[in-house]
Design a protein around this motif. Sequence first.
Motif, PDB file in Angstrom:
ATOM      1  N   ALA A  20     -43.799   4.253  -1.103  1.00  0.00           N
ATOM      2  CA  ALA A  20     -42.929   3.536  -0.161  1.00  0.00           C
ATOM      3  C   ALA A  20     -41.487   3.518  -0.670  1.00  0.00           C
ATOM      4  N   ILE A  21     -41.314   3.307  -1.967  1.00  0.00           N
ATOM      5  CA  ILE A  21     -39.965   3.318  -2.539  1.00  0.00           C
ATOM      6  C   ILE A  21     -39.373   4.715  -2.445  1.00  0.00           C
ATOM      7  N   ARG A  22     -40.160   5.734  -2.774  1.00  0.00           N
ATOM      8  CA  ARG A  22     -39.670   7.118  -2.708  1.00  0.00           C
ATOM      9  C   ARG A  22     -39.273   7.481  -1.278  1.00  0.00           C
ATOM     10  N   TRP A  23     -40.096   7.140  -0.313  1.00  0.00           N
ATOM     11  CA  TRP A  23     -39.790   7.442   1.087  1.00  0.00           C
ATOM     12  C   TRP A  23     -38.563   6.651   1.554  1.00  0.00           C
ATOM     13  N   SER A  24     -38.421   5.414   1.121  1.00  0.00           N
ATOM     14  CA  SER A  24     -37.248   4.612   1.497  1.00  0.00           C
ATOM     15  C   SER A  24     -35.974   5.222   0.942  1.00  0.00           C
ATOM     16  N   CYS A  25     -36.024   5.644  -0.309  1.00  0.00           N
ATOM     17  CA  CYS A  25     -34.855   6.293  -0.907  1.00  0.00           C
ATOM     18  C   CYS A  25     -34.574   7.624  -0.215  1.00  0.00           C
ATOM     19  N   GLY A  26     -35.631   8.329   0.184  1.00  0.00           N
ATOM     20  CA  GLY A  26     -35.454   9.575   0.925  1.00  0.00           C
ATOM     21  C   GLY A  26     -34.766   9.344   2.263  1.00  0.00           C
ATOM     22  N   PHE A  27     -35.135   8.257   2.918  1.00  0.00           N
ATOM     23  CA  PHE A  27     -34.483   7.900   4.177  1.00  0.00           C
ATOM     24  C   PHE A  27     -33.000   7.644   3.939  1.00  0.00           C
ATOM     25  N   ILE A  28     -32.689   6.913   2.883  1.00  0.00           N
ATOM     26  CA  ILE A  28     -31.290   6.615   2.563  1.00  0.00           C
ATOM     27  C   ILE A  28     -30.533   7.901   2.259  1.00  0.00           C
ATOM     28  N   ARG A  29     -31.152   8.786   1.484  1.00  0.00           N
ATOM     29  CA  ARG A  29     -30.505  10.078   1.199  1.00  0.00           C
ATOM     30  C   ARG A  29     -30.217  10.822   2.500  1.00  0.00           C
ATOM     31  N   ASN A  30     -31.169  10.830   3.402  1.00  0.00           N
ATOM     32  CA  ASN A  30     -31.012  11.598   4.639  1.00  0.00           C
ATOM     33  C   ASN A  30     -29.968  10.991   5.578  1.00  0.00           C
ATOM     34  N   VAL A  31     -29.911   9.675   5.694  1.00  0.00           N
ATOM     35  CA  VAL A  31     -28.931   9.078   6.613  1.00  0.00           C
ATOM     36  C   VAL A  31     -27.520   9.082   6.036  1.00  0.00           C
ATOM     37  N   THR A  32     -27.380   9.272   4.739  1.00  0.00           N
ATOM     38  CA  THR A  32     -26.049   9.328   4.130  1.00  0.00           C
ATOM     39  C   THR A  32     -25.550  10.757   3.995  1.00  0.00           C
ATOM     40  N   TYR A  33     -26.318  11.706   4.479  1.00  0.00           N
ATOM     41  CA  TYR A  33     -25.965  13.118   4.363  1.00  0.00           C
ATOM     42  C   TYR A  33     -24.965  13.518   5.438  1.00  0.00           C
ATOM     43  N   ALA A  34     -23.782  13.944   5.034  1.00  0.00           N
ATOM     44  CA  ALA A  34     -22.757  14.407   5.967  1.00  0.00           C
ATOM     45  C   ALA A  34     -22.832  15.921   6.023  1.00  0.00           C
ATOM     46  N   GLY A  35     -23.618  16.430   6.949  1.00  0.00           N
ATOM     47  CA  GLY A  35     -23.802  17.874   7.085  1.00  0.00           C
ATOM     48  C   GLY A  35     -22.579  18.532   7.674  1.00  0.00           C
ATOM     49  N   GLU A  36     -22.567  19.834   7.546  1.00  0.00           N
ATOM     50  CA  GLU A  36     -21.481  20.603   8.130  1.00  0.00           C
ATOM     51  C   GLU A  36     -21.698  20.691   9.632  1.00  0.00           C
ATOM     52  N   ALA A  37     -20.672  21.008  10.334  1.00  0.00           N
ATOM     53  CA  ALA A  37     -20.766  21.145  11.790  1.00  0.00           C
ATOM     54  C   ALA A  37     -21.699  22.294  12.150  1.00  0.00           C
ATOM     55  N   THR A  38     -22.235  22.256  13.338  1.00  0.00           N
ATOM     56  CA  THR A  38     -23.126  23.298  13.819  1.00  0.00           C
ATOM     57  C   THR A  38     -22.367  24.614  13.920  1.00  0.00           C
ATOM     58  N   THR A  39     -23.019  25.697  13.504  1.00  0.00           N
ATOM     59  CA  THR A  39     -22.410  27.010  13.564  1.00  0.00           C
ATOM     60  C   THR A  39     -22.601  27.600  14.956  1.00  0.00           C
ATOM     61  N   ILE A 102     -34.260  12.375  -5.403  1.00  0.00           N
ATOM     62  CA  ILE A 102     -33.799  11.740  -4.166  1.00  0.00           C
ATOM     63  C   ILE A 102     -32.656  10.762  -4.452  1.00  0.00           C
ATOM     64  N   CYS A 103     -32.782   9.970  -5.510  1.00  0.00           N
ATOM     65  CA  CYS A 103     -31.716   9.020  -5.867  1.00  0.00           C
ATOM     66  C   CYS A 103     -30.431   9.758  -6.230  1.00  0.00           C
ATOM     67  N   MET A 104     -30.545  10.857  -6.959  1.00  0.00           N
ATOM     68  CA  MET A 104     -29.357  11.648  -7.295  1.00  0.00           C
ATOM     69  C   MET A 104     -28.706  12.195  -6.027  1.00  0.00           C
ATOM     70  N   GLY A 105     -29.518  12.677  -5.083  1.00  0.00           N
ATOM     71  CA  GLY A 105     -28.982  13.188  -3.822  1.00  0.00           C
ATOM     72  C   GLY A 105     -28.270  12.111  -3.028  1.00  0.00           C
ATOM     73  N   ALA A 106     -28.854  10.924  -2.969  1.00  0.00           N
ATOM     74  CA  ALA A 106     -28.238   9.812  -2.237  1.00  0.00           C
ATOM     75  C   ALA A 106     -26.926   9.391  -2.903  1.00  0.00           C
ATOM     76  N   MET A 107     -26.915   9.325  -4.233  1.00  0.00           N
ATOM     77  CA  MET A 107     -25.669   8.962  -4.930  1.00  0.00           C
ATOM     78  C   MET A 107     -24.604  10.020  -4.690  1.00  0.00           C
ATOM     79  N   CYS A 108     -25.013  11.272  -4.662  1.00  0.00           N
ATOM     80  CA  CYS A 108     -24.076  12.360  -4.404  1.00  0.00           C
ATOM     81  C   CYS A 108     -23.485  12.229  -2.999  1.00  0.00           C
ATOM     82  N   ASN A 109     -24.328  11.896  -2.032  1.00  0.00           N
ATOM     83  CA  ASN A 109     -23.852  11.698  -0.662  1.00  0.00           C
ATOM     84  C   ASN A 109     -22.870  10.538  -0.593  1.00  0.00           C
ATOM     85  N   MET A 110     -23.196   9.440  -1.245  1.00  0.00           N
ATOM     86  CA  MET A 110     -22.328   8.263  -1.196  1.00  0.00           C
ATOM     87  C   MET A 110     -21.012   8.489  -1.933  1.00  0.00           C
ATOM     88  N   ALA A 111     -21.028   9.337  -2.958  1.00  0.00           N
ATOM     89  CA  ALA A 111     -19.818   9.599  -3.736  1.00  0.00           C
ATOM     90  C   ALA A 111     -18.775  10.383  -2.936  1.00  0.00           C
TER      91      ALA A 111
END
Length: 158
Positions: A20-39, A102-111
Amino acid sequence: MMVTNAPFLLSTVQSVQGQAIRWSCGFIRNVTYAGEATTEDGNQGSDSLSGSAGRQGIISNDSIEEICIVISGTEIPRMMVQFVKDSPHKTVEWTKDSLEDICMGAMCNMAQWQSTREALKRAGAVRCLEKIEGLPGIHGYRARAIRCSLGALPMQFG
């Protein structure tokens, strides 16, 4: 702190609480991800730092920054930093989509956002990532990127 209060995270046996903690952190990583625009061919760009893929649709960067601001006002950044710092696993044993990864990815997104960097600094990310930054591979790269975004390292090109 997180590891002390959640001994099931130290176990080698998968538990509902740990997942549950891993999935919650995964959700946070995914919603904080600023993807590139659609090609032109309709594909979204990918971010090699966060490692999140498969999101359908586009969320504006302003909305993502707002989400990051809300998250930065909680204990979540501190808990992510604390888990990376107190991980029971060696860094070389972190796998794709492990809680540490996942935590590293989320921190990277937030940074990426000026408005949320202070929360990562207060959480101790700069010091926590010092030992990881010198390692080869994606985790060392992410640690360097985060620390650079937080102003702990000079920008290096080349």
